[in-house]
Design an enzyme around this catalytic site. Structure first.
Site, PDB file in Angstrom:
ATOM      1  N   ALA A 168      16.601  16.057   7.883  1.00  0.00           N
ATOM      2  CA  ALA A 168      17.923  15.847   7.292  1.00  0.00           C
ATOM      3  C   ALA A 168      17.738  15.268   5.890  1.00  0.00           C
ATOM      4  CB  ALA A 168      18.761  14.911   8.155  1.00  0.00           C
ATOM      5  N   GLU A 169      18.477  15.794   4.930  1.00  0.00           N
ATOM      6  CA  GLU A 169      18.279  15.450   3.518  1.00  0.00           C
ATOM      7  C   GLU A 169      18.304  13.945   3.242  1.00  0.00           C
ATOM      8  OE1 GLU A 169      20.013  18.041   4.630  1.00  0.00           O
ATOM      9  OE2 GLU A 169      20.547  19.419   3.021  1.00  0.00           O
ATOM     10  N   LEU A 170      19.139  13.211   3.949  1.00  0.00           N
ATOM     11  CA  LEU A 170      19.257  11.800   3.594  1.00  0.00           C
ATOM     12  C   LEU A 170      18.034  10.994   3.975  1.00  0.00           C
ATOM     13  CD1 LEU A 170      21.830   9.920   5.840  1.00  0.00           C
ATOM     14  CD2 LEU A 170      20.510  11.874   6.542  1.00  0.00           C
ATOM     15  N   SER A 198      12.102  12.336   0.891  1.00  0.00           N
ATOM     16  CA  SER A 198      12.772  13.391   1.636  1.00  0.00           C
ATOM     17  C   SER A 198      12.713  14.712   0.868  1.00  0.00           C
ATOM     18  CB  SER A 198      14.240  12.989   1.877  1.00  0.00           C
ATOM     19  OG  SER A 198      14.922  14.004   2.566  1.00  0.00           O
TER      20      SER A 198
END
Lengths: 221, 224
Positions: free
Chosen positions: B51-53, B93
């Site tokens: 997940a990007e975050l 990330s």
């Protein structure tokens, strides 16, 4: 670290027209108490560097909703229709950047780098960004040279902050909170909990106390 | 030409797109149809969701009442960590994405073209929502799969050349729709699988770009 201050004292350091970085990702890891207090103070004309705008009414979005932000440098604003509205009106100046590029520009700003080279955004609208210096070909691959980002103040949050200002971020609140303290002249960290020195193992410190100027006692969420 | 309901289309696309994922892959799934692919993973396939975050190994949404403010997904909604997951900051990330450490990215699109260009971040007539992580994902992920409806209520989406602002240039590897599976190659778009509910002519009629028929063209497998 200079010391612990009240949220009122900390928010008063943010003046009209300043450039501030704000940690968080769609509200996860925003410094909520600091934002509320800045809102109460009526501080305006801010330039904000942040990952995104959360949905209307949540965290950082409130500064936008209440028209305190005149320029927003960010990667995603789809959850807050006020950004589109204010941009169309010409009130808000919006600079959109790819999220990974934004993160590296913040990192570069703090790490003393003159910019970063990334393939992201080549042959897209990013080439026209004021933050894009040029397109450079290295060994047959095109890269965009993106400028570093700096701010006068970084407002970040950590779950645990010790009395030396060292911070540990919990879960997905780590995001930009770990990057921004290096890229600002003054750093204010909102601590969800305050612990004694030594309670965060040295190898688990994510925000170094040496970078933090002031700590505000917040609350766990 | 037969008409499929929106639900039938989504299921067909998600089931076929899920077959692009291999056991142990680190995968980033876009919002909408791509998210549904995780419901149709083939037997024996477990993937690691990025997940990007800053979450590698993200799990499902927690049960109501068990939400944790400190664990969100890339849409800002509650998520959960699976055993073995890790949290990273936003620079790391995206280093994982840009550096080629994410095996596959499945994302939606408004338009895709012959060269593998993709436009997916500006909805016509609306103010830009922002590209978020999409531009990094399309250049960085090892296998970039577009999973989308073949047309937008009849409007062509697979073009000779994208007319909307690009998310990325020459980066799409494969397109999965309810009608077909199409590979982006140096020669152009190659039809590798077709949904037997449609004829090749019907698929071509709904595609602006010219489709080259693969030598081993076969029916799409949409069963799990």
């Amino acid at each position: 670290m200079k010391g612990f201050v009240s949220v009122q004292e900390a928010a008063a350091m943010v003046k009209d027209g300043m450039t501030i970085m704000v940690g968080g990702f769609l509200g996860c890891g925003n410094p909520y108490l600091l934002i509320e207090e800045i809102l109460k103070n009526g501080t305006k004309d801010l330039t904000v560097i942040a990952d995104d705008s959360p949905r209307t009414g949540r965290g950082l979005a409130k500064l936008i909703d209440n028209r305190r932000v005149k320029k927003l440098i960010t990667s995603h604003v789809g959850q807050n229709p006020n950004v589109a509205r204010q941009t169309e009106e010409g009130f808000l100046d919006l600079d959109l950047l790819p999220q990974g590029t934004l993160a590296e520009m913040v990192r570069a700003g703090g790490a003393g780098l003159g910019g970063i080279l990334t393939r992201t955004g080549v042959n897209t609208i990013v080439e026209e960004s004021p933050w894009t210096h040029s397109k450079i070909n290295i060994d047959g691959v095109d890269y965009l040279l993106m400028k570093p980002l700096h701010a006068e103040i970084a407002l970040v949050t950590a779950y645990k902050v010790d009395k030396a200002g060292n911070g540990w971020c919990r879960g997905t609140t780590r995001n930009f909170n770990e990057l921004m303290p290096m890229a600002a002249d003054l750093v204010i960290c909102e601590a969800d909990t305050v612990v004694e020195i030594g309670e965060i193992e040295p190898e688990n410190v994510m925000i170094q106390g040496m970078l933090v100027d002031y700590v505000v006692k917040g609350e766990p969420r | 030409m037969i008409t499929m309901t929106r639900e039938e289309k989504v299921e067909t696309i998600a089931k076929r797109a899920a077959r692009e994922l291999h056991n142990g892959d680190v995968v980033n799934l876009g919002i909408g149809i791509p998210t549904y692919t995780s419901n149709y993973l083939p037997e024996g396939v477990t993937v690691i969701l990025h997940a990007e975050l800053g979450h590698v190994g993200a799990g499902p949404a927690p049960e109501p009442g068990h939400e944790d403010y400190y664990c969100a997904n890339a849409s800002g909604n509650p998520s959960s960590p699976l055993p073995g997951s890790s949290y990273v900051n936003s620079a790391t990330s995206f280093a994982l994405i840009r550096g080629g450490h994410v095996d596959a990215c499945i994302l939606g699109a408004l338009q895709v073209d012959t060269e593998g260009n993709i436009a997916n971040w500006i909805v016509p007539g609306k103010v830009m929502p922002g590209m978020g992580g999409a531009m990094d994902l399309v250049v960085g992920a090892k296998h970039v799969v577009v999973a989308m409806e073949h047309t937008a209520k009849g409007d062509i989406k697979i073009m000779k050349k994208c007319t909307l602002p690009l998310t990325g240039a020459k980066c799409v590897d494969r397109i999965v729709t309810e009608m077909a599976v199409i590979d982006v190659t140096d020669k152009g778009l190659v039809l590798i699988e077709y949904n037997p509910k449609f004829t090749i002519e019907e698929i071509q009629a709904n595609t602006e770009a010219e489709l080259i028929l693969a030598d081993d063209l076969k029916p799409m497998i949409t069963e799990v």
